[in-house]
Structure formats: structure tokens, C-alpha cells
Design an enzyme around this catalytic site. Structure first.
Site, PDB file in Angstrom:
ATOM      1  N   CYS A 266       0.849  -1.186   0.000  1.00  0.00           N
ATOM      2  CA  CYS A 266       0.000   0.000   0.000  1.00  0.00           C
ATOM      3  C   CYS A 266       0.890   1.243   0.000  1.00  0.00           C
ATOM      4  CB  CYS A 266      -0.885  -0.022   1.248  1.00  0.00           C
ATOM      5  SG  CYS A 266      -1.990   1.395   1.362  1.00  0.00           S
TER       6      CYS A 266
ATOM      7  N   HIS B 114      -9.003  -3.961  -2.195  1.00  0.00           N
ATOM      8  CA  HIS B 114      -8.036  -3.169  -1.400  1.00  0.00           C
ATOM      9  C   HIS B 114      -8.435  -1.689  -1.373  1.00  0.00           C
ATOM     10  CE1 HIS B 114      -3.748  -2.215  -0.085  1.00  0.00           C
ATOM     11  NE2 HIS B 114      -4.213  -1.033  -0.446  1.00  0.00           N
ATOM     12  N   GLU B 115      -8.772  -1.139  -2.549  1.00  0.00           N
ATOM     13  CA  GLU B 115      -9.119   0.289  -2.606  1.00  0.00           C
ATOM     14  C   GLU B 115     -10.478   0.557  -1.953  1.00  0.00           C
ATOM     15  OE1 GLU B 115      -6.767   2.167  -3.272  1.00  0.00           O
ATOM     16  OE2 GLU B 115      -5.490   0.665  -4.211  1.00  0.00           O
TER      17      GLU B 115
HETATM   18 ZN    ZN Z   1      -3.657   0.963  -0.086  1.00  0.00          ZN
END
Ligand code: ZN
Length: 185
Positions: A97, A139-140
Site C-alpha cells: 500500500c 483493497h481500494e
Molecule cells: Zn492501499
């Protein structure tokens, strides 16, 4: 314009983001800046909370994953996304990330999802995604819920990472892109 990416520890990364409508000020510029910021940092996705805006918006370009030609890469803007359904065997993939530099850990997620979202013209779409594309979306999407990939790790893993995460929040991570370190905490 390249925007600074918030580092782990910033409160905005923990906010549940709000929906927006077409009147959101300077939306096109914001989206343009998010693309530029994401590419500059060699990311495959960037969510608005990561640049300090707690709104339901993220951009994804999975082209960088596509060298093996295993996936149908996508480049898309997701506004007001809602994951309707996730299914299929959970699989592990090493995630990273931009807000948590130099940490990569296996995260287990469902293989498929159905999502309803609006594009940058506020047209609504409902689509299904699988594999790496689903992974980046998950994830986003998490970012817009105030969730980070490290939240999905075991208690043991979290304990092992604790000092590294504190170090990132204090500006200790060396990165070649612009970061904003939480202040006053
Ligand atoms: Zn991230």
C-alpha cells in the site's frame, strides 16, 4: 498535480468515506491529480482518503500486473462504489500500500465480486471482477471504509509489524514519492 499520499497513522485513513454527486467541486481535476499521483508512485490503485479526502472514490489501473497476461487489466474510476457480493474460494496475495511503504504481506480475499459504481460521468455500472482486478478493487474499496490491508492480518503478524507501522507514522519510511506524515499525534 502530484498530491502527497497520507502515511499510516493519519486519521483520514480511518474515516468511513462519504458518497459524492456530480456537483462535487473540481472533481475532474481531483481525478486527474489522483491518476498522476498514482503513476508517480508506481501504484496500481489509489483511493481518495489516501490523498486526504474522505470521499467514496478510487482509481485503478492494473496494467502493471498484466505482464504475465493472466488478467484482463482495467483502468477505471470508481465513484460511490458498493460491493454487492463476494464469492469464490479465498486466495492469498501479497499486498502492499502506498500509505504503508515497504511492508508487503499475504492477504486472503474472495476471488470474485459484483460491484455497482458510477464512472466519472456519473453513469452507473454493475460489473463482476475476478482475480487481480477484484483484488485491487477490494483493497481500494477497503480504504473508503477506513480499512487498511494490515487490518486483515493475524494478531501475531500485527504485533510483529507494530514497530514498523509506528516508524512509518513518524516519517521513518524512505520513499521516492511525496508523503504526508500525520502531525500532532
Ligand atoms: Zn492501499
Amino acid at each position: 498535480m502530484i498530491l502527497p499520499i497520507l502515511a499510516f497513522g493519519d486519521a483520514v485513513l480511518r474515516k468511513k468515506a462519504s458518497n459524492i454527486d456530480a456537483n462535487y467541486p473540481q472533481l475532474n481535476t481531483l481525478i486527474e491529480n489522483m491518476w498522476e499521483t498514482m503513476y508517480e508512485a508506481s501504484g496500481v490503485g489509489l483511493a481518495a482518503p489516501q490523498i486526504g479526502k474522505a470521499i467514496n472514490l478510487f482509481v485503478i489501473d492494473t496494467g502493471a500486473f498484466d505482464e504475465k497476461k493472466q488478467s484482463n487489466s482495467i483502468k477505471k474510476v470508481f465513484i460511490n462504489p458498493l460491493i454487492e457480493e463476494e464469492w469464490g474460494d479465498k486466495w492469498e496475495f501479497e499486498e502492499g500500500c502506498l500509505s504503508i511503504p515497504h511492508i508487503r504481506e499475504n492477504v486472503s480475499r474472495h476471488a470474485h465480486l459484483k460491484i455497482t459504481y458510477q464512472d466519472e460521468l456519473f453513469n452507473t455500472h454493475t460489473e463482476t471482477f475476478s482475480g487481480l482486478e477484484a483484488r485491487v478493487i477490494q483493497h481500494e474499496y477497503d480504504h473508503c471504509q477506513g480499512v487498511l490491508f494490515t487490518d486483515h492480518l493475524s494478531q501475531l503478524k500485527k504485533r510483529l509489524l507494530k514497530n514498523k507501522l509506528i516508524n512509518i507514522s513518524k516519517g521513518g519510511a524512505v520513499v521516492d514519492y511525496k508523503m504526508r506524515i500525520p502531525s500532532g499525534r
